[in-house]
Design a protein around this motif. Structure first.
Motif, PDB file in Angstrom:
ATOM      1  N   ARG A  34       7.150 110.061 -38.694  1.00  0.00           N
ATOM      2  CA  ARG A  34       8.180 110.146 -37.669  1.00  0.00           C
ATOM      3  C   ARG A  34       7.587 110.883 -36.471  1.00  0.00           C
ATOM      4  N   PRO A  35       8.262 110.841 -35.329  1.00  0.00           N
ATOM      5  CA  PRO A  35       7.758 111.567 -34.141  1.00  0.00           C
ATOM      6  C   PRO A  35       8.047 113.064 -34.266  1.00  0.00           C
ATOM      7  N   PHE A  36       7.381 113.697 -35.231  1.00  0.00           N
ATOM      8  CA  PHE A  36       7.649 115.103 -35.546  1.00  0.00           C
ATOM      9  C   PHE A  36       7.293 116.037 -34.397  1.00  0.00           C
ATOM     10  N   TRP A  37       6.499 115.556 -33.446  1.00  0.00           N
ATOM     11  CA  TRP A  37       6.097 116.426 -32.327  1.00  0.00           C
ATOM     12  C   TRP A  37       7.290 116.830 -31.453  1.00  0.00           C
ATOM     13  N   ARG A  38       8.408 116.170 -31.631  1.00  0.00           N
ATOM     14  CA  ARG A  38       9.592 116.563 -30.869  1.00  0.00           C
ATOM     15  C   ARG A  38      10.342 117.733 -31.517  1.00  0.00           C
ATOM     16  N   ASP A  39       9.909 118.121 -32.718  1.00  0.00           N
ATOM     17  CA  ASP A  39      10.502 119.298 -33.335  1.00  0.00           C
ATOM     18  C   ASP A  39      10.224 120.520 -32.466  1.00  0.00           C
ATOM     19  N   THR A  40      11.143 121.468 -32.488  1.00  0.00           N
ATOM     20  CA  THR A  40      10.985 122.680 -31.691  1.00  0.00           C
ATOM     21  C   THR A  40      10.459 123.814 -32.561  1.00  0.00           C
ATOM     22  N   ASP A  41       9.419 124.461 -32.076  1.00  0.00           N
ATOM     23  CA  ASP A  41       8.903 125.650 -32.757  1.00  0.00           C
ATOM     24  C   ASP A  41       9.903 126.786 -32.532  1.00  0.00           C
ATOM     25  N   PRO A  42      10.529 127.308 -33.616  1.00  0.00           N
ATOM     26  CA  PRO A  42      11.551 128.343 -33.418  1.00  0.00           C
ATOM     27  C   PRO A  42      11.014 129.627 -32.801  1.00  0.00           C
ATOM     28  N   VAL A  95       2.921 107.029 -33.730  1.00  0.00           N
ATOM     29  CA  VAL A  95       1.469 106.835 -33.708  1.00  0.00           C
ATOM     30  C   VAL A  95       0.848 107.956 -32.894  1.00  0.00           C
ATOM     31  N   ILE A  96      -0.229 108.511 -33.414  1.00  0.00           N
ATOM     32  CA  ILE A  96      -1.008 109.499 -32.667  1.00  0.00           C
ATOM     33  C   ILE A  96      -2.397 108.936 -32.428  1.00  0.00           C
ATOM     34  N   CYS A  97      -2.780 108.850 -31.177  1.00  0.00           N
ATOM     35  CA  CYS A  97      -4.189 108.612 -30.861  1.00  0.00           C
ATOM     36  C   CYS A  97      -4.844 109.986 -30.914  1.00  0.00           C
ATOM     37  N   LEU A  98      -5.440 110.289 -32.070  1.00  0.00           N
ATOM     38  CA  LEU A  98      -5.995 111.622 -32.284  1.00  0.00           C
ATOM     39  C   LEU A  98      -7.072 111.962 -31.273  1.00  0.00           C
ATOM     40  N   SER A  99      -7.860 110.966 -30.922  1.00  0.00           N
ATOM     41  CA  SER A  99      -8.993 111.219 -30.034  1.00  0.00           C
ATOM     42  C   SER A  99      -9.286 109.984 -29.208  1.00  0.00           C
ATOM     43  N   TYR A 100      -9.432 110.181 -27.908  1.00  0.00           N
ATOM     44  CA  TYR A 100      -9.853 109.128 -26.988  1.00  0.00           C
ATOM     45  C   TYR A 100     -10.996 109.733 -26.188  1.00  0.00           C
ATOM     46  N   ILE A 104      -6.089 124.230 -31.911  1.00  0.00           N
ATOM     47  CA  ILE A 104      -5.108 124.304 -30.825  1.00  0.00           C
ATOM     48  C   ILE A 104      -3.707 124.531 -31.387  1.00  0.00           C
ATOM     49  N   TYR A 105      -3.443 123.908 -32.541  1.00  0.00           N
ATOM     50  CA  TYR A 105      -2.130 123.991 -33.188  1.00  0.00           C
ATOM     51  C   TYR A 105      -2.306 124.519 -34.618  1.00  0.00           C
ATOM     52  N   PRO A 106      -2.610 125.800 -34.790  1.00  0.00           N
ATOM     53  CA  PRO A 106      -2.945 126.317 -36.126  1.00  0.00           C
ATOM     54  C   PRO A 106      -1.791 126.253 -37.121  1.00  0.00           C
ATOM     55  N   ASP A 107      -0.564 126.162 -36.655  1.00  0.00           N
ATOM     56  CA  ASP A 107       0.587 126.185 -37.567  1.00  0.00           C
ATOM     57  C   ASP A 107       1.185 124.800 -37.799  1.00  0.00           C
ATOM     58  N   VAL A 108       0.519 123.751 -37.300  1.00  0.00           N
ATOM     59  CA  VAL A 108       1.054 122.398 -37.435  1.00  0.00           C
ATOM     60  C   VAL A 108       0.184 121.618 -38.422  1.00  0.00           C
ATOM     61  N   ASP A 109       0.802 121.120 -39.481  1.00  0.00           N
ATOM     62  CA  ASP A 109       0.094 120.347 -40.500  1.00  0.00           C
ATOM     63  C   ASP A 109       0.228 118.860 -40.173  1.00  0.00           C
ATOM     64  N   ILE A 110      -0.605 118.413 -39.252  1.00  0.00           N
ATOM     65  CA  ILE A 110      -0.545 117.005 -38.835  1.00  0.00           C
ATOM     66  C   ILE A 110      -0.815 116.085 -40.019  1.00  0.00           C
ATOM     67  N   ALA A 111      -1.766 116.462 -40.868  1.00  0.00           N
ATOM     68  CA  ALA A 111      -2.179 115.600 -41.977  1.00  0.00           C
ATOM     69  C   ALA A 111      -1.024 115.275 -42.912  1.00  0.00           C
ATOM     70  N   SER A 112      -0.087 116.200 -43.083  1.00  0.00           N
ATOM     71  CA  SER A 112       1.024 115.966 -44.012  1.00  0.00           C
ATOM     72  C   SER A 112       1.950 114.862 -43.531  1.00  0.00           C
ATOM     73  N   HIS A 113       1.875 114.505 -42.277  1.00  0.00           N
ATOM     74  CA  HIS A 113       2.733 113.453 -41.720  1.00  0.00           C
ATOM     75  C   HIS A 113       2.055 112.084 -41.697  1.00  0.00           C
ATOM     76  N   ILE A 114       0.752 112.022 -41.955  1.00  0.00           N
ATOM     77  CA  ILE A 114       0.018 110.758 -41.833  1.00  0.00           C
ATOM     78  C   ILE A 114       0.396 109.825 -42.977  1.00  0.00           C
ATOM     79  N   ILE A 115       0.694 108.578 -42.632  1.00  0.00           N
ATOM     80  CA  ILE A 115       0.956 107.538 -43.614  1.00  0.00           C
ATOM     81  C   ILE A 115       0.058 106.340 -43.291  1.00  0.00           C
ATOM     82  N   GLY A 116      -0.232 105.529 -44.297  1.00  0.00           N
ATOM     83  CA  GLY A 116      -1.069 104.359 -44.078  1.00  0.00           C
ATOM     84  C   GLY A 116      -2.508 104.726 -43.784  1.00  0.00           C
ATOM     85  N   ASP A 117      -3.273 103.708 -43.467  1.00  0.00           N
ATOM     86  CA  ASP A 117      -4.690 103.896 -43.190  1.00  0.00           C
ATOM     87  C   ASP A 117      -4.924 104.115 -41.708  1.00  0.00           C
TER      88      ASP A 117
END
Length: 553
Positions: free
Chosen positions: A365-373, A404-409, A437-450
């Motif tokens: 999901r577009p979790f990046w829209r979550d707000t850091d409390p 979708v995240i383009c992790l690196s361009y 840059i984002y030490p408290d964000v677990d991006i990997a836990s949101h990844i689905i598919g290849d």
């Protein structure tokens, strides 16, 4: 109320011909003699240039025969994520300036939707993070960032005005004031052809009054679409074309993937085509699939060029259009040297392609829209950094669909760092960089598919992402671009045409590919004895009036 200013479009500056007006005119692009209707024309390459040309040649009543060695769409490649309907990774072109009016003509023709591209510090990006020298800055607009970044943006704007008379150039483009545009641009060509982009920046009074850190930041993270340092060795003329035609701003994406454009042109039956019955499309003319890749192109008599495919099948044509990247005419396709002058071969061989790598993941999901409390900020933002990832983009398809995240361009040497590694390693490297840059964000836990990745310099059918002209390359570019006007060429060099963004003045932009495809359509029709309606002259008809200036050899 004062009238609205005309928009900036990709009108020139080298060849200020109104392609958008030409292709939308009710008189059409032209006609060929009745005896030429149904004549086969070879089109080598099924990217956007090849398919625009083939589609328009079909409308004229010719029979384009399209060859493709890889996949239809070329570098407009939208790779679907497995199991997700309409969720794609844009591996090639992904952002299309509103000023690209000829390209958007075909987007609109196919009924495709567009939406603003989530570039940094634009309303389409919920928020932006700039990470530079280990420090992180967060904002939604440029005004939210420290004054240092406004100083960089202001210096760039001042440098453009100081070194190129930017406002007057753009005003001439807005008003399609051909005489003024030519006068201004013709003065700039000899001034900036042999000087680099970095020279322009570093020698400007605007940047000279600032620190090295300002120039460094401009290169690393830039403004708007990101950092510019990969282009620093390029000719400044190339950069001036990009900014004066607004290619670097107000960019759109094609909803569902840009590959729908070439695919749509392949399948669409034009209304009222000459010669062909209603319902005829490129697909139906080809029985559903393109011809295989091309192995050889050679002339067999003054009026005939033979194309041999990779299976050894030979077909003869009165005209051939090559839209593949120019290096392939020597490395992959055995092309008779006599088909081009030695001066043109020099230009084709000296074309310099830039490297580029993208790595994408799909997330739940577009979790990046979550707000850091703790901070009240978005937990993840569109990111520009001097770290390995360089640019990270976020694509939101709605709360109930994967994002979708383009992790690196990355470009040039940053792309070469990725070249040896498989996709899993690339993802790991990107996640490690983003974790800093984002030490408290677990991006990997949101990844689905290849994950999906692409490095264009390793693709044998591309050999690079796109052209990046070096200082002194204006003459080479002019030879390639002007080749579609062939009346003064020796007969042995007529009948073969070129198109594609590397032939254009604006490499990397689909608009350049479309415009050169339309040049080739005019050239092929003219070669076969056709002509444009007097009320809608084509680019070759106005060539003497609009031709790019020639620099002395």
């Amino acid at each position: 109320m004062s009238p609205a200013r005309p928009p900036v479009t990709a009108f020139g500056p080298d060849f200020p011909f109104p392609y958008d007006d030409w292709i939308s005119h009710p008189a059409g692009l032209g006609r060929v003699p009745p005896e030429k209707l149904g004549t086969e024309v070879a089109v080598v390459g099924a990217g956007i240039a090849g398919l625009v040309a083939a589609y328009e040649l079909l409308r004229m009543g010719l029979r384009p025969v399209v060859y493709e060695s890889s996949r239809l769409g070329g570098r407009l490649r939208s790779q679907p994520f497995e199991g997700a309907d309409g969720i794609v990774a844009e591996l090639g072109g992904m952002r299309f300036p509103r000023s690209s009016t000829a390209f958007h003509h075909y987007v609109d023709l196919l009924g495709l939707r567009t939406e603003p591209f989530p570039n940094p510090l634009t309303p389409a990006a919920p928020s932006t993070v700039i990470d530079l020298h280990g420090r992180t800055y967060y904002g939604r607009t440029l005004a939210d960032l420290p004054p240092f970044f406004t100083e960089v943006a202001d210096a760039w704007a001042s440098a453009l005005e100081e070194g190129a008379g930017f406002e007057a150039l753009q005003e001439a483009i807005r008003n399609r004031d051909t005489a003024t545009l030519q006068r201004l641009w013709h003065e700039l060509v000899p001034l900036w052809d042999d000087r680099t982009f970095y020279d322009f920046v570093s020698a400007s009074k605007a940047f000279a009054g600032l620190t090295y850190r300002h120039r460094e930041a401009f290169g690393q993270v830039g403004f708007g679409t990101g950092g510019w340092d990969s282009d620093f060795p390029n000719s400044m003329l190339e950069i001036l074309r990009v900014v004066t035609t607004a290619c670097d701003e107000d960019q759109l994406l094609v909803t569902g993937g840009v590959e729908q454009v070439p695919q749509g042109l392949w399948r669409r039956a034009p209304e009222h085509p000459a010669h062909w019955p209603a319902g005829t499309s490129l697909s139906s003319l080809h029985g559903g699939g393109t011809r295989p890749g091309v192995a050889r192109i050679h002339r067999v008599d003054p009026d005939t060029i033979r194309v041999t495919d990779v299976h050894g099948v030979e077909r003869d044509y009165g005209a051939v259009l090559t839209t593949c990247q120019s290096w392939l005419l020597t490395t992959q396709i055995r092309t008779d040297e006599s088909l081009f002058s030695q001066e043109l071969w020099m230009a084709l061989d000296r074309t310099r392609y830039m490297q580029s790598t993208k790595t994408f993941v799909m997330v739940d999901r577009p979790f990046w829209r979550d707000t850091d409390p703790a901070t009240g900020r978005d937990v993840l933002s569109m990111t520009l950094t001097d770290r390995l990832t360089r640019s990270t983009y976020l694509f939101d398809h709605g709360d109930d669909r994967p994002g979708v995240i383009c992790l690196s361009y990355s470009w040039m040497s940053d792309s070469l760092k990725m070249l040896p590694y498989p996709v899993e390693k690339r993802v790991d490297l990107a996640l490690r960089a983003l974790r800093k840059i984002y030490p408290d964000v677990d991006i990997a836990s949101h990844i689905i598919g290849d994950p999906i990745t692409m490095t264009w310099e390793s693709d044998p059918h591309s050999l690079g992402a796109f052209k990046g002209a070096l200082p002194g390359h204006y003459r080479y570019n002019r030879r390639m671009y002007c080749h579609f006007v062939q009346d003064d060429l020796p007969s042995a060099e007529r009948g073969i045409f070129m198109a594609g963004d590397d032939v254009s003045w604006t490499p990397a932009w689909a608009e350049g590919a479309v415009q050169t495809a339309l040049n080739a359509v005019w050239g092929i029709a003219h070669h076969l004895g056709g002509s444009c309606a007097p009320e809608n002259p084509g680019p070759g008809d106005r060539f003497a009036e609009l031709a790019p200036p020639a620099l002395p050899d």
